[in-house]
Design an enzyme around this catalytic site. Structure first.
Site: not given
Length: 762
Positions: A291, A337, A645, A649, A711, A742
């Site tokens: 629970a 960059d 790229d 980097d 809960n 539910t």
């Protein structure tokens, strides 16, 4: 295999001594190359010329990683207790939920990895090597230090090499240094021992590309000992840290553990005090544990992230790990960059100054779409009547060794050769077929030389007359000029006109344009060795730049609206970086200058952490500098995205909270280090991804609030029933049904809710 040795001292310091001294000290003969008998001992000593591949994580370990959540372990523990009491139905139900959640996450991440693999180029680089006096074509992996390699335009440099001969050689080093303009190379140049990589003019580095010219070079470093290999080594030292979502879920799990233990201990104590047997005490304890834990949360979060991942794919962003989808929504700083990310990494002519007129060129990149216009009107058909402009375009077109190539499948244009020369061809094509000078036959070429800073070509026309075309540094070209072309006629180049041209050149360079001078001479004499160009007629100044991507400025504005700070970190020249940053809106025109790599070296990490907030542009930086900037932001508790790229980097990309690589132009090293890959190389896709991430983060918060409220009601029900001495109102299986069905279905509806309209203005 033995661990590869580092290079000999003579190889490590080769850039600081003359060619003759290097060849003598290394006992090499460039005309013969290595003997066959030398290869195996050197390969045994130095290892193969390849970067160590990252060890692939086995599928079972990637699957097991899906269970690394404290919430999941609480459920597994509850299942174990249920099994110990003989309640196998509860055990199976709980474990089924846990397994389903893990499978969903595993499948989504495997799809992303397969998509990333398809982006990689499957090719084995070959290189031309001189061995035993013969030229052979061999896989680059077979090279050893001391090998003599031949380089020419279009070649990928197969290892770190010391040039022993160079002929108008330029190398595109953007993937290693971030410099957008090809670096001029000269075998005769000398550099200090501690010179930066970008300043070693007599070296060619592994993974870079020859843009123009030719060269003969000796391999001085291979595999892990190359500059690229050293950067790859930095990646291995950079550990990945949990994402913000993983940290928050862990914190939530800890809270739930404490709540579970306190409540279970309280209830168990009450029941034992009443004299109930242990078996009857364990049943409500399991129910309470179930629970207290929102079983639907991992599943709903996983579904929300998976759906977000699919939406990101449609917006050209490929996320490799599900939790990284949410990290995008938490980003507060985007470090990027410049070359290839904020800009196209395609030199483009922006401006042409001919005589007393100035022309502007529209369009970006290597596609020949665009127009030529003065500030007053579009030139269009009037180009045929403007002989000065036609001459300028012709000089750029014919004093040229590059080629413009169009991919028939993608329609993408690219340049084979020097990007600067490619830009001149594109500019001429924008002028159309009206360019005056056509159908010329090349008779002689005087290649570009770093000392002369000029290139010349001599052509023969159809009527038999000859013409010399010249391009180069404006100051160098002007020194050889005696006339200037203005409004269709040649006039003497007076001191006033010369000073005017130089002022105009300085003004264009001040706007970070790369400026070339164009000139010609009809019926040139045979070139003299000491002064091959003389009595030229100056025609034009042409200014070009690696232009910003057209869509980036709007993306930067959206970042600022969203409270995200964009930062440019580049290896390019400070003036170029500043001009691009101002144009994109990253830097205010009145703001202080950029911070350079030298300034970064002069301050410690504490000072950098203080100054990083007020610094938006970093220039002339190395991979180590980028890493320091990312760490400085993270120490300030900011969520950092790093895009890039090139290989330089990759360490910063891996160190960031979310690393982003370019899918088209990005190197495989950077893609492997990243959390997300842009399939269109568009900075705007990052901002779109951040928007998706914010929407997902918002929805996950709603889901957590909703499920915890549900809960809490179940826990209070179980607690009051125990305090009142009533029977257990809900079994673990019933609570599971409530939590998953539910409560789970409404929670799922919250998870897929459309983003709020003001999401990117918060």
């Amino acid at each position: 295999m033995n661990k590869p040795s580092t290079s000999d001292p003579i190889f490590q310091t080769s850039h600081s001594i003359s060619v003759a001294a290097f060849v003598k000290a290394a006992a090499l003969d460039p005309a013969q190359g290595l003997a066959a008998a030398d290869i195996i001992p050197r390969r045994t000593r130095y290892g193969a010329n390849e970067l160590p591949a990252a060890k692939a994580e086995p599928a079972w370990r990637r699957f097991a990683a899906q269970f690394h959540q404290l919430v999941v372990w609480i459920l597994i523990f509850a299942a174990m207790i249920a099994g110990a009491t003989g309640d196998w139905l509860d055990t199976v139900a709980i474990l089924a939920i846990v397994l389903l959640n893990a499978l969903l996450g595993f499948v989504q991440e495997e799809r992303a990895e397969r998509a990333l693999e398809s982006l990689k180029k499957l090719s084995v680089p070959m290189t031309r090597v001189r061995r035993d006096g013969e030229i052979r074509s061999l896989p680059a992996a077979e090279l050893v230090p001391g090998d003599v390699v031949l380089l020419e335009a279009g070649d990928t440099v197969p290892a770190d090499c010391r040039l022993v001969e160079s002929f108008a050689l330029t190398v595109q080093e953007a993937t290693l240094t971030g410099e957008s303009v090809p670096a001029e190379k000269d075998a005769g140049a000398l550099s200090p021992i501690m010179a930066a990589v970008a300043d070693r003019a007599n070296m060619a580095f592994f993974g870079t590309t020859v843009a123009a010219g030719k060269g003969l070079a000796v391999v001085v470093a291979t595999g892990p000992t190359t500059e690229l290999g050293k950067i790859a080594g930095m990646l291995a030292r950079e550990e990945r840290e949990p994402t913000p979502l993983q940290r928050r879920m862990t914190d939530l799990g800890r809270i739930l553990v404490v709540v579970c233990l306190v409540i279970v201990a309280l209830i168990a104590g009450l029941l034992l005090w009443r004299g109930l047997p242990l078996e009857e005490v364990l049943l409500p304890a399991v129910s309470l544990a179930v629970a207290a834990v929102p079983e639907g949360l991992p599943a709903v979060v996983t579904v929300a992230l998976a759906l977000g991942l699919q939406r990101l794919v449609r917006r050209n962003a490929l996320v490799r790990k599900l939790p990284s989808v949410e990290t995008l929504g938490s980003v507060t700083v985007i470090c990027s960059d410049k070359t290839g990310t904020l800009t196209r990494n395609e030199m483009t002519v922006r401006e042409l100054a001919v005589g007393d007129r100035r022309y502007e060129f529209s369009g970006t990149g290597y596609g020949p779409e665009g127009k030529i216009a003065t500030k007053e009107d579009t030139v269009g058909a009037a180009l045929d009547d403007d002989s000065d402009l036609a001459w300028a375009l012709s000089i750029g077109r014919y004093c040229n060794n590059a080629q413009l190539v169009r991919n028939d499948e993608t329609g993408h244009w690219s340049v084979v050769g020097d990007p600067t020369e490619g830009a001149l061809i594109v500019a001429a094509m924008k002028g159309g077929p009206t360019t005056k000078v056509r159908n010329l036959r090349l008779e002689h070429e005087i290649p570009f030389d770093s000392s002369r800073k000029i290139m010349s070509t001599i052509h023969r026309r159809e009527d038999g007359t000859r013409v010399m075309f010249v391009k180069g540094a404006p100051e160098a070209v002007l020194r050889s000029c005696t006339n200037v072309r203005i409004q269709g006629s040649d006039r003497p180049l007076t001191d006033d006109l010369r000073a005017s041209i130089l002022r105009h050149n300085a003004e264009m360079a001040g706007r970070a344009l790369r400026v070339l001078g164009l000139a010609y001479r009809n019926e040139p004499p045979a070139p003299k060795k000491d002064a091959p160009e003389s009595e030229l007629t100056f025609v034009a100044l042409v200014g070009m730049i690696d232009p910003p991507r057209e869509e980036v400025r709007a993306a930067v504005e959206r970042c600022r609206e969203a409270g995200i700070q964009p930062v440019m970190i580049t290896g390019d020249h400070p003036a170029t970086a500043r001009a691009i940053a101002v144009e994109l809106g990253i830097l205010d025109e009145r703001a202080p200058g950029v911070m350079t790599g030298a300034e970064l070296d002069a301050i410690d990490d504490a000072e950098l952490e203080r100054r990083v907030v007020s610094t938006s542009v970093y220039a002339r930086v190395t991979a180590e500098h980028k890493l320091r900037v990312v760490h400085a932001w993270r120490r300030r508790k900011q969520i950092v995205a790093m895009t890039g790229d090139g290989v330089h980097d990759a360490p910063a990309v891996k160190a960031a909270d979310i690393g982003i690589a370019m899918g088209i132009t990005g190197t495989d090293v950077t893609k492997a280090a990243s959390d997300m890959v842009l399939t269109d190389d568009d900075f705007t896709s990052i901002v779109n991804a951040v928007e998706e991430g914010r929407g997902i983060l918002d929805n996950i918060r709603k889901v957590i609030h909703y499920l915890l409220a549900c809960n809490a009601g179940e826990v209070l029900l179980m607690l009051f029933a125990a305090l009142a001495g009533l029977p257990v109102p809900l079994t673990a299986l019933q609570i599971l049904w409530i939590n998953l069905i539910t409560d789970g279905l409404p929670a799922l509806a919250l998870a897929v809710e459309a983003p709020e309209s003001d999401l990117m203005r918060r």
